[in-house]
Design a protein around this motif. Structure first.
Motif, short mmCIF file in Angstrom:
data_model
loop_
_atom_site.label_atom_id
_atom_site.label_comp_id
_atom_site.label_asym_id
_atom_site.label_seq_id
_atom_site.Cartn_x
_atom_site.Cartn_y
_atom_site.Cartn_z
N CYS A 75 0.96 -1.12 0.12
CA CYS A 75 0.03 0.26 -0.12
C CYS A 75 0.83 1.34 -0.42
N SER A 76 0.24 2.84 -0.56
CA SER A 76 1.20 3.58 -0.38
C SER A 76 0.10 5.03 0.56
N SER A 77 -0.96 4.40 1.24
CA SER A 77 -1.84 5.21 1.90
C SER A 77 -0.56 5.55 3.39
N ARG A 78 0.42 4.34 3.77
CA ARG A 78 1.53 4.64 4.87
C ARG A 78 2.78 5.01 4.27
N LYS A 87 2.65 4.92 12.41
CA LYS A 87 3.17 5.12 13.45
C LYS A 87 3.58 6.60 14.16
N GLU A 88 3.39 6.98 13.16
CA GLU A 88 4.29 9.29 12.99
C GLU A 88 3.24 9.58 12.14
N LYS A 89 3.32 10.88 13.08
CA LYS A 89 2.24 12.15 11.65
C LYS A 89 2.97 12.18 10.77
N PRO A 90 2.56 12.10 9.39
CA PRO A 90 3.45 12.94 8.48
C PRO A 90 3.50 14.39 8.47
#
Length: 409
Positions: A75-78, A87-90
């Motif tokens: 997937c790309s959404s992670r 696990k961390e904020k973009p």
């Protein structure tokens, strides 16, 4: 050859038995000369594990192509960088195109595909071609110039922002912003940290320009916003889609044109071939994208336990795809390390592959073809006349400076 990817198995969470090449793909030494290390990665196996960054990797064409075309498993959404968005904020609101999966991606990608459609390319083609010819005529008068700043950057910046409908003021932020975006896909090294620390003014400019009142009527940006009137996207999604359009339309183009000029200067027999047949201009650009791979790497995250060509990878693991290595894989390409403008380039992954294939690829190809065709008709030769300097980026491969002398026909 096709890679074998299967799911529904009892996959091990450890990496016992998997090749562990001692390569850091985010080191300056790698950026300077990636080809020996890429060969090491390809020969290590179809899949390997990079201990420094705790990620799996694939560098052969078959596996890279298969991963790109299996968004349900990879997937790309992670996040398409090292960061895992679960696990961390973009560092910024995620891209609705690059960092999204179906069905959300399907809806927004459809809008961008309509805005940057083949029909749209036909409408802008004459203008883009005329601008390329005028730029080459201008450079012929100078004879000696920097092929990056004065052509690879200057030409796209002379046509694409106008096509989007951007205001004249502030366009100097566009290329630095793209640099930040692609550096941010990498690990927390100096390149990423420095780019993010300096990113505030670039982010502010792009965020402001993507708003509907700041975009000229009839441009790509206004067309994106128009889809919010039909309900195909929301008012909140429209600026983020314009933001994606800015990245998609510039980075690959600038580095692709720079790569093509660099190739033609180093392979004079290929430039002579292009001069004899300027209709090869589009393929000469395409081959440069394969040969130099302006976008070198992208990550995916496994959504389930999966087997890749005999190696088991658990759920939630980052997999780094080496697009540049795949594009020079001798298993896929005859004389892969040779720049050949007549090569059948179909299947290269320089623009990605599958549903996430570069949204701006048609614009990039149009601009690349226009520049190389104008060079072929007006220039007898290109010579490098000074030190070539590389621009370092965690994801992109391109040059900072390419001093050249051109000889008019």
């Amino acid at each position: 050859m096709s890679a074998q990817i299967s799911s529904g198995i009892e996959a091990s969470k450890d990496t016992f038995g998997i090749p562990r090449p001692d390569v850091d793909p985010f080191a300056i030494e790698f950026f300077d000369d990636p080809y020996p290390a890429q060969e090491t990665l390809r020969e290590a196996g179809p899949v390997f594990f990079l201990e420094k960054w705790n990620v799996y990797g694939a560098a052969r064409h078959a596996e890279v192509h298969a991963i790109l075309n299996d968004p349900q498993t990879f997937c790309s959404s992670r996040g398409v960088g090292l960061s895992d968005f679960t696990k961390e904020k973009p560092w910024r609101p995620p891209s609705l195109i690059l960092e999204a999966d179906p069905p959300a991606h399907t809806r927004t990608r459809a809008v961008l595909s309509k805005v940057l459609s083949p029909a749209t390319m036909k409408q802008i083609r004459d203008g883009f071609t005329a601008a390329a010819e005028a730029k080459i005529d201008e450079l012929i008068e100078r004879k000696t110039f920097d092929a990056i700043a004065d052509l690879a950057e200057a030409y796209p910046l002379s046509v694409f922002p106008d096509a989007v409908g951007l205001r004249k003021e502030g366009r100097e932020h566009l290329l630095p912003y793209a640099g930040v975006v692609f550096n941010a896909f990498g690990p927390p090294n100096e390149l990423r940290q420095t780019a993010l620390e300096r990113s505030a003014p670039h982010q502010a400019y792009v965020a402001e320009q993507c708003q509907r009142p700041n975009l000229a009527a009839g441009g790509f940006g206004a067309c994106v916003h128009a889809f919010s009137d039909t309900g195909e996207i929301t008012n909140e999604e429209a600026p983020l889609l314009v933001r994606s359009l800015l990245s998609a339309g510039l980075d690959t183009t600038v580095n692709g044109i720079g790569a093509a000029i660099y190739c033609l200067a180093r392979f004079p027999e290929e430039f002579a071939r292009l001069r004899r047949d300027p209709s090869l201009a589009r393929n000469a650009f395409e081959e440069a994208v394969r040969f130099e791979s302006p976008v070198q790497t992208f990550f995916r995250t496994t959504t389930r336990e999966v087997e890749i060509s005999g190696y088991r990878v658990g759920e939630g693991e980052k997999v780094l795809m080496f697009l540049g290595a795949a594009n020079r894989d001798p298993r896929r390409w005859h004389r892969a390390d040779r720049y050949d403008i007549a090569r059948k380039t179909s299947g290269h992954v320089g623009f990605g592959s599958g549903i996430h294939m570069c949204a701006g690829q048609l614009v990039a190809r149009l601009e690349g073809e226009a520049v190389l065709a104008a060079l072929a008709r007006r220039i007898a030769g290109i010579e490098i006349n000074g030190p070539v300097k590389r621009r370092y980026n965690n994801t992109l491969r391109g040059l900072e400076s390419l001093p050249v002398t051109i000889n008019p026909v």
